[in-house]
Design an enzyme around this catalytic site. Structure first.
Site, PDB file in Angstrom:
ATOM      1  N   ARG A  13      25.795  24.222  48.319  1.00 15.11           N
ATOM      2  CA  ARG A  13      25.946  24.848  46.925  1.00 15.11           C
ATOM      3  C   ARG A  13      27.580  24.380  45.764  1.00 15.11           C
ATOM      4  O   ARG A  13      28.455  24.682  46.736  1.00 15.11           O
ATOM      5  CB  ARG A  13      25.433  25.663  46.492  1.00 15.11           C
ATOM      6  CG  ARG A  13      23.783  26.287  46.646  1.00 15.11           C
ATOM      7  CD  ARG A  13      23.153  27.602  46.718  1.00 15.11           C
ATOM      8  NE  ARG A  13      22.250  27.392  46.575  1.00 15.11           N
ATOM      9  CZ  ARG A  13      20.970  28.382  47.032  1.00 15.11           C
ATOM     10  NH1 ARG A  13      21.868  29.491  47.994  1.00 15.11           N
ATOM     11  NH2 ARG A  13      19.719  28.433  47.000  1.00 15.11           N
ATOM     12  N   LYS A  18      32.552  16.120  50.708  1.00 12.41           N
ATOM     13  CA  LYS A  18      32.043  17.783  50.065  1.00 12.41           C
ATOM     14  C   LYS A  18      30.893  18.223  49.702  1.00 12.41           C
ATOM     15  O   LYS A  18      31.076  16.944  48.898  1.00 12.41           O
ATOM     16  CB  LYS A  18      32.814  18.453  49.258  1.00 12.41           C
ATOM     17  CG  LYS A  18      34.775  18.662  49.813  1.00 12.41           C
ATOM     18  CD  LYS A  18      35.264  19.848  48.756  1.00 12.41           C
ATOM     19  CE  LYS A  18      36.571  20.886  49.988  1.00 12.41           C
ATOM     20  NZ  LYS A  18      37.366  21.042  49.100  1.00 12.41           N
ATOM     21  N   ASP A  26      46.382  43.718  39.593  1.00 10.48           N
ATOM     22  CA  ASP A  26      45.901  42.963  38.921  1.00 10.48           C
ATOM     23  C   ASP A  26      47.226  42.153  38.992  1.00 10.48           C
ATOM     24  O   ASP A  26      47.787  41.017  38.448  1.00 10.48           O
ATOM     25  CB  ASP A  26      45.998  43.597  37.443  1.00 10.48           C
ATOM     26  CG  ASP A  26      44.999  43.954  36.650  1.00 10.48           C
ATOM     27  OD1 ASP A  26      43.310  43.482  37.799  1.00 10.48           O
ATOM     28  OD2 ASP A  26      44.340  44.540  35.834  1.00 10.48           O
ATOM     29  N   HIS A  83      34.126  45.416  40.158  1.00 10.51           N
ATOM     30  CA  HIS A  83      34.375  46.543  40.988  1.00 10.51           C
ATOM     31  C   HIS A  83      34.798  46.886  42.621  1.00 10.51           C
ATOM     32  O   HIS A  83      35.225  47.752  43.115  1.00 10.51           O
ATOM     33  CB  HIS A  83      34.112  47.865  40.593  1.00 10.51           C
ATOM     34  CG  HIS A  83      34.370  47.850  39.074  1.00 10.51           C
ATOM     35  ND1 HIS A  83      33.975  47.082  37.913  1.00 10.51           N
ATOM     36  CD2 HIS A  83      35.175  48.883  38.486  1.00 10.51           C
ATOM     37  CE1 HIS A  83      33.991  47.576  37.015  1.00 10.51           C
ATOM     38  NE2 HIS A  83      34.773  48.564  36.987  1.00 10.51           N
ATOM     39  N   ASP A 108      50.341  49.110  32.651  1.00 10.33           N
ATOM     40  CA  ASP A 108      51.273  49.316  31.624  1.00 10.33           C
ATOM     41  C   ASP A 108      50.492  49.832  30.293  1.00 10.33           C
ATOM     42  O   ASP A 108      51.181  50.564  29.596  1.00 10.33           O
ATOM     43  CB  ASP A 108      51.394  47.579  30.818  1.00 10.33           C
ATOM     44  CG  ASP A 108      50.835  46.870  30.933  1.00 10.33           C
ATOM     45  OD1 ASP A 108      49.160  47.053  32.087  1.00 10.33           O
ATOM     46  OD2 ASP A 108      50.399  45.407  30.677  1.00 10.33           O
ATOM     47  N   GLY A 109      49.443  49.979  30.927  1.00 14.29           N
ATOM     48  CA  GLY A 109      48.573  50.838  29.333  1.00 14.29           C
ATOM     49  C   GLY A 109      49.496  52.377  29.926  1.00 14.29           C
ATOM     50  O   GLY A 109      49.475  53.119  28.782  1.00 14.29           O
ATOM     51  N   SER A 110      49.095  52.721  30.852  1.00 16.52           N
ATOM     52  CA  SER A 110      49.927  54.148  30.790  1.00 16.52           C
ATOM     53  C   SER A 110      51.497  54.302  30.883  1.00 16.52           C
ATOM     54  O   SER A 110      52.299  55.721  30.673  1.00 16.52           O
ATOM     55  CB  SER A 110      49.596  53.880  33.099  1.00 16.52           C
ATOM     56  OG  SER A 110      48.263  53.679  33.224  1.00 16.52           O
ATOM     57  N   VAL A 133      55.037  60.816  46.279  1.00  8.76           N
ATOM     58  CA  VAL A 133      56.170  61.913  45.490  1.00  8.76           C
ATOM     59  C   VAL A 133      55.645  63.366  45.948  1.00  8.76           C
ATOM     60  O   VAL A 133      56.922  63.656  46.356  1.00  8.76           O
ATOM     61  CB  VAL A 133      55.331  61.357  44.769  1.00  8.76           C
ATOM     62  CG1 VAL A 133      55.381  62.424  43.370  1.00  8.76           C
ATOM     63  CG2 VAL A 133      55.116  59.843  44.267  1.00  8.76           C
ATOM     64  N   ARG A 169      38.275  46.678  43.318  1.00 11.48           N
ATOM     65  CA  ARG A 169      39.188  48.279  43.825  1.00 11.48           C
ATOM     66  C   ARG A 169      38.883  49.031  44.240  1.00 11.48           C
ATOM     67  O   ARG A 169      39.960  49.920  44.074  1.00 11.48           O
ATOM     68  CB  ARG A 169      38.910  48.679  42.114  1.00 11.48           C
ATOM     69  CG  ARG A 169      39.154  48.371  40.493  1.00 11.48           C
ATOM     70  CD  ARG A 169      40.019  48.250  40.162  1.00 11.48           C
ATOM     71  NE  ARG A 169      39.679  50.073  39.142  1.00 11.48           N
ATOM     72  CZ  ARG A 169      39.115  49.750  38.292  1.00 11.48           C
ATOM     73  NH1 ARG A 169      39.213  49.120  37.385  1.00 11.48           N
ATOM     74  NH2 ARG A 169      38.824  50.847  37.206  1.00 11.48           N
TER      75      ARG A 169
HETATM   76  O1  F6P Z   1      43.419  46.415  35.162  1.00 15.14           O
HETATM   77  C1  F6P Z   1      42.547  46.693  36.411  1.00 15.14           C
HETATM   78  C2  F6P Z   1      41.178  46.143  35.909  1.00 15.14           C
HETATM   79  O2  F6P Z   1      40.498  46.191  37.266  1.00 15.14           O
HETATM   80  C3  F6P Z   1      41.156  44.752  35.525  1.00 15.14           C
HETATM   81  O3  F6P Z   1      40.790  44.111  36.704  1.00 15.14           O
HETATM   82  C4  F6P Z   1      39.732  44.820  34.516  1.00 15.14           C
HETATM   83  O4  F6P Z   1      40.019  44.097  33.932  1.00 15.14           O
HETATM   84  C5  F6P Z   1      40.096  46.183  34.046  1.00 15.14           C
HETATM   85  O5  F6P Z   1      40.723  46.974  35.103  1.00 15.14           O
HETATM   86  C6  F6P Z   1      38.285  46.746  34.212  1.00 15.14           C
HETATM   87  O6  F6P Z   1      38.075  48.420  33.503  1.00 15.14           O
HETATM   88  P1  F6P Z   1      36.914  48.831  33.461  1.00 15.14           P
HETATM   89  O7  F6P Z   1      36.900  49.742  35.230  1.00 15.14           O
HETATM   90  O8  F6P Z   1      37.296  50.372  32.852  1.00 15.14           O
HETATM   91  O9  F6P Z   1      36.281  48.329  33.533  1.00 15.14           O
END
Ligand code: F6P
Length: 328
Positions: free
Chosen positions: A168, A219, A133, A258, A108-110, A28, A261
């Site tokens: 397991r 298995k 996601d 996390h 989508d929230g944003s 951007v 992420r």
């Molecule tokens: O939308 C991304 C995401 O990582 C989802 O997969 C998960 O449900 C959510 O955000 C977790 O949010 P936070 O980091 O606010 O706990």
């Protein structure tokens, strides 16, 4: 607003961070430089807009970030922006900073926030889908999805070593909010015995049938990948029910959380983010607003934001069929 009227674009990253957001931001900013317009970075998403955390961004301000996870602009989920009073403050700062249009990189929230803002204050804006996601309609892939998948399969491969060594059964929860795209794809790629996703309305007996089938074919260990939004219950409940049914199974649970992420974006995410960042600026300069830039069948497309928010990407039935065929 016509092309010549846009002199300054504001850009923010909002909602959950996703690997590739920095690459989108870079695109951007550099696109603005290319077109000879100013770019201002809004820190901490909508909250930063309310608090006037706005900085000038030139081509050099985004050096060496294409390869970095997270977002250098930082991100936040703002309750204040949900209120009229918060949006009023945000608008005042837009005016103060002479921002003519916005690029919102987020989920989508944003986009819902930007839509409400546009309705009240008529600020042109374009969305760039950034979320691990992959749950946004109007694009085949969201920025961060590919990286999250690669992180997830790397972790599941490691867990497989223990599953195999100790005979397991592992229940592994992956992210995705109420969508099963991460679970389905990481499950296929890691050779899971079963994959539980909210879109399929799974039944516990189907899981047991799958485990039975695996056992019958010899298995000794199994991986079950579970989407966090799975409606049958969380991984701990699933492990408990399975233990009751199969007392001899040695069962463990892992929630990947996390780590999915974070990390350096993959090549696919960097390219996608670069394309969408450029497409967002192009769209604003062409007079588009209230749309999301996406990629479908490898082509840039713009989807009205109402559709992007309201509609849902369908789970690929062929992928579901593949999971059934391969879990033997
Ligand atoms: O939308 C991304 C995401 O990582 C989802 O997969 C998960 O449900 C959510 O955000 C977790 O949010 P936070 O980091 O606010 O706990």
């Amino acid at each position: 607003m016509a092309k010549t009227e846009i002199k300054t674009i504001g850009v923010m990253t909002s909602g959950g961070d996703a690997p590739g957001m920095n690459a989108a931001l870079r695109a951007v900013v550099r696109s603005c430089t290319y077109h000879g317009i100013r770019c201002k970075g809004i820190r901490l998403g909508y909250q930063g807009l309310i608090d006037n955390q706005i900085v000038e961004m030139g081509a050099r301000s985004v050096s060496n970030i294409i390869n970095r996870g997270g977002t250098i602009l930082k991100s936040a989920r703002s309750d204040e922006f949900r209120k009229e009073e918060g949006r009023k403050k945000a608008y005042e700062n837009i005016k103060k900073n002479e921002i003519d249009a916005l690029v919102v990189i987020g989920g989508d929230g944003s986009f819902t926030g930007a839509k409400a803002f546009q309705k009240e204050y008529d600020i042109p804006w374009v969305g760039v889908p950034g979320t691990i996601d992959n749950d946004i309609f109007g694009t085949d892939f969201t920025i961060g999805f590919d990286t999250a998948l690669n992180t997830a399969i790397d972790a599941i491969d490691k867990i497989r070593d223990t599953a195999t060594s100790h005979n397991r059964v592992f229940f592994i929860e992956v992210m995705g909010r109420d969508a099963g795209f991460i679970a389905l794809n990481s499950g296929i790629a890691s050779g899971a015995q079963d994959i539980l996703i909210p879109e399929r309305k799974d039944k516990i007996d189907d899981l047991f049938a799958s485990l039975d089938r695996g056992r019958r074919s010899g298995k000794l260990s199994s991986i079950v990948v579970v989407a966090e939004g799975e409606e049958l219950g969380g991984v701990y409940d699933l492990a408990k029910f399975t233990k009751i049914k199969y007392p001899d199974y040695d069962i463990r649970v892992t929630i990947l959380g996390h780590i999915q992420r974070g990390g350096d974006p993959t090549c696919a995410d960097r390219v996608l983010a670069s394309r969408l960042g450029v497409a967002a600026v192009d769209a604003l300069l062409e007079g588009k607003t209230n749309v999301m830039a996406g990629v479908r069948s490898n082509k840039i497309v713009y989807t009205p934001v109402e559709e992007a928010i309201q509609k849902h990407n369908e789970i690929d039935q062929d992928l579901l069929r593949i999971t059934q065929i391969l879990a033997r």
